[in-house]
Design an enzyme around this catalytic site. Structure first.
Site, PDB file in Angstrom:
ATOM      1  N   ASP A 189      45.309  35.235  45.658  1.00 48.41           N
ATOM      2  CA  ASP A 189      45.795  35.819  44.677  1.00 48.41           C
ATOM      3  C   ASP A 189      45.725  34.539  43.604  1.00 48.41           C
ATOM      4  O   ASP A 189      46.879  33.769  42.946  1.00 48.41           O
ATOM      5  CB  ASP A 189      47.145  36.645  43.859  1.00 48.41           C
ATOM      6  CG  ASP A 189      46.846  36.801  42.503  1.00 48.41           C
ATOM      7  OD1 ASP A 189      46.220  36.845  41.829  1.00 48.41           O
ATOM      8  OD2 ASP A 189      47.754  38.203  42.612  1.00 48.41           O
ATOM      9  N   ASP A 229      39.772  36.965  37.274  1.00 48.13           N
ATOM     10  CA  ASP A 229      40.366  37.046  38.226  1.00 48.13           C
ATOM     11  C   ASP A 229      39.979  37.814  39.223  1.00 48.13           C
ATOM     12  O   ASP A 229      39.107  38.326  39.321  1.00 48.13           O
ATOM     13  CB  ASP A 229      41.579  38.380  37.705  1.00 48.13           C
ATOM     14  CG  ASP A 229      42.485  38.656  38.041  1.00 48.13           C
ATOM     15  OD1 ASP A 229      43.196  37.864  39.362  1.00 48.13           O
ATOM     16  OD2 ASP A 229      42.431  39.993  38.583  1.00 48.13           O
TER      17      ASP A 229
END
Ligand SMILES: *[C@@H]1O[C@H](CO)[C@@H](O)[C@H](O)[C@H]1NC(C)=O
Ligand SMILES: *[C@@H]1O[C@H](CO)[C@@H](O)[C@H](O)[C@H]1NC(C)=O
Ligand SMILES: *[C@@H]1O[C@H](CO)[C@@H](O)[C@H](O)[C@H]1NC(C)=O
Length: 442
Positions: free
Chosen positions: A119, A321
């Site tokens: 992440d 992201d």
């Protein structure tokens, strides 16, 4: 509607079937040097793979989009100024707010292997530890007692000051912290142990040892944050890797394919287009960039500049992201792109919508190209990064969406489907992010 199954779904089903009949379940190539293989979270080797595949392409899309919505809520809450909070949407079917890719990490000495979610919008690393209450029970957890290099961190340690919500009640010896991740609340002890991705061992890596979890948004074998804050992997391995890494995310068209995470400045592309990396001191984990426009075909969409502007005070702007699947734009930006796209697309049929996508067509579609225009760098997406097709080819949708109406998000999120089959280079020391085409089919 068996004919409209998405190739993703078919692959999930194939992979599930292949488990029964023998071929090695996880024949992933070994990680070597400073290069780590990135696997699909839904792929055959991943602990995050759904237990029961979806019934139809529509269900799959609905699920992926609802995961994205919950991630967007989470990212928006990270980006928004402190004190603002969002009520999570009611979870639908097993709503997991998980990133889409995992890598193998080895924790402790001797090393214990975990497949951790990657992440890049988070800093912390955490792993389920033996005895954790509420951690997914089917997954391995880290047995601290079996590691000779494990140690807890005291309340007064500098690292304890860097975690969110440290809990050090009077008399407490060891630092612990509370965290929300997606829809889950997490309680963890702050500890250190050796951590290795590929062959480099990082001694005394600081991470959370999960003790108690409620909710179902927690990746079963843990999370590795590649964000920019002080406790992130890039910061803790600064001496080894100089806060430099790149990844190539494999396409969702083949869940078997793996991509790579390349750590450190060695072996990074030399000739690569880059855009400046922006810093938002309030949200130090996020990789903000300056997107100045979006071109559809040869025409730049008519997006009001305010929809793209970076504003550290409000958290507005554009981030890269790895955990969101489909690019989300604030409504004025999305509407402009969509309208231009619809004007330029060549299709015999009318526009339809499907599961949160509002620009879908039946039959043959010739789509215009889409170019993300960043400061100093234009990235023209290959058609596979723009359109999502049902495997039968009967429906094709523009694979982007506006932030949901009720969310009031100011964040544009360049998501992983749009990054697939590119090497995305995060060069923090030189404050830049690069993009180069590459097939991620290691
Ligand atoms: C952390 O969580 C525990 C257990 O839910 C709770 O007792 C404690 O008050 C929380 N601490 C903070 C700082 O939120
Ligand atoms: C994926 O891997 C499985 C098992 O290793 C194999 O049987 C299958 O043919 C592969 N699928 C593709 C599309 O490569
Ligand atoms: C990006 O594309 C725009 C519009 O086509 C063009 O004006 C601009 O010079 C390009 N920027 C770069 C860095 O190539």
């Amino acid at each position: 509607m068996a004919t409209a199954l998405l190739s993703l779904l078919l692959l999930v089903a194939n992979v599930a079937a292949s488990h029964v009949t023998g071929p090695p379940r996880c024949a992933t190539p070994p990680d070597e040097g400073s290069t780590v293989h990135i696997l699909h979270a839904f792929g055959p080797c991943s602990p995050l793979r759904p237990a029961d595949p979806f019934a139809s392409w529509e269900d799959t899309l609905m699920d992926l989009l609802s995961r994205d919505v919950s991630r967007l809520i989470y990212l928006t809450s990270l980006a928004a100024s402190a004190g603002r909070s969002f009520v999570p949407l009611a979870p639908g079917r097993q709503l997991l707010q998980i990133p889409n890719y995992v890598v193998r990490a080895k924790v402790g000495s001797p090393p214990q292997s975990m497949l951790v979610a990657l992440d890049n919008s988070n800093d912390a690393a955490w792993f389920p530890c033996s005895g954790c209450v509420g951690c997914p029970s089917a997954s391995p957890s880290f047995a601290a007692a079996r590691s000779s290099s494990y140690r807890t961190l005291p309340c007064g340690s500098p690292q304890c000051g860097q975690v969110p919500n440290p809990t050090c009640p009077a008399g407490a010896k060891f630092c612990a912290f509370n965290l929300t991740y997606g829809g889950s609340s997490i309680q963890a002890g702050l500890v250190q142990d050796s951590l290795a991705l590929a062959s480099d061992v990082v001694p005394y890596y600081t991470f959370g040892c999960l003790q108690k979890v409620s909710g179902n948004s927690v990746p079963p074998q843990g999370l590795l944050g590649l964000g920019r804050g002080p406790l992130s992997f890039s910061s803790q391995t600064k001496n080894l890797y100089d806060s430099t890494f790149s990844y190539c995310l494999p396409s969702f068209k083949s869940l078997n394919f793996t991509g790579t995470l390349r750590l450190g400045p060695v072996g990074q592309p030399k000739r690569i287009k880059t855009t400046p990396l922006l810093s938002n001191p309030r949200r130090s984990s996020l990789y903000y960039v300056n997107m100045i426009g979006i071109r559809v075909g040869r025409r730049v969409a008519d997006i009001p500049p305010s929809a793209l502007a970076f504003d550290p005070a409000t958290g507005a702007g554009t981030i890269i992201d790895s955990g969101t699947m489909f690019t989300r734009l604030v409504t004025p930006a999305y509407s402009a792109v969509r309208d231009e796209f619809r004007r330029r697309v060549k299709s015999a049929g009318p526009v339809t919508s499907l599961g949160g996508f509002d620009t879908c067509y039946s039959g043959t579609v010739t789509a215009p190209s889409i170019t993300f225009m960043f400061m100093g760098m234009n990235v023209t997406l290959p058609p596979d990064n723009v359109m999502i097709h049902s495997s039968a080819g009967s429906i094709t949708c523009l694979a982007m969406a506006a932030a949901p109406d009720n969310m009031n998000s100011m964040l544009n999120v360049v998501a992983n489907m749009q990054q697939q089959n590119h090497r995305v280079f995060f060069d923090v020391p030189n404050a830049r992010i690069g993009f180069a085409r590459e097939s991620c089919t290691a």
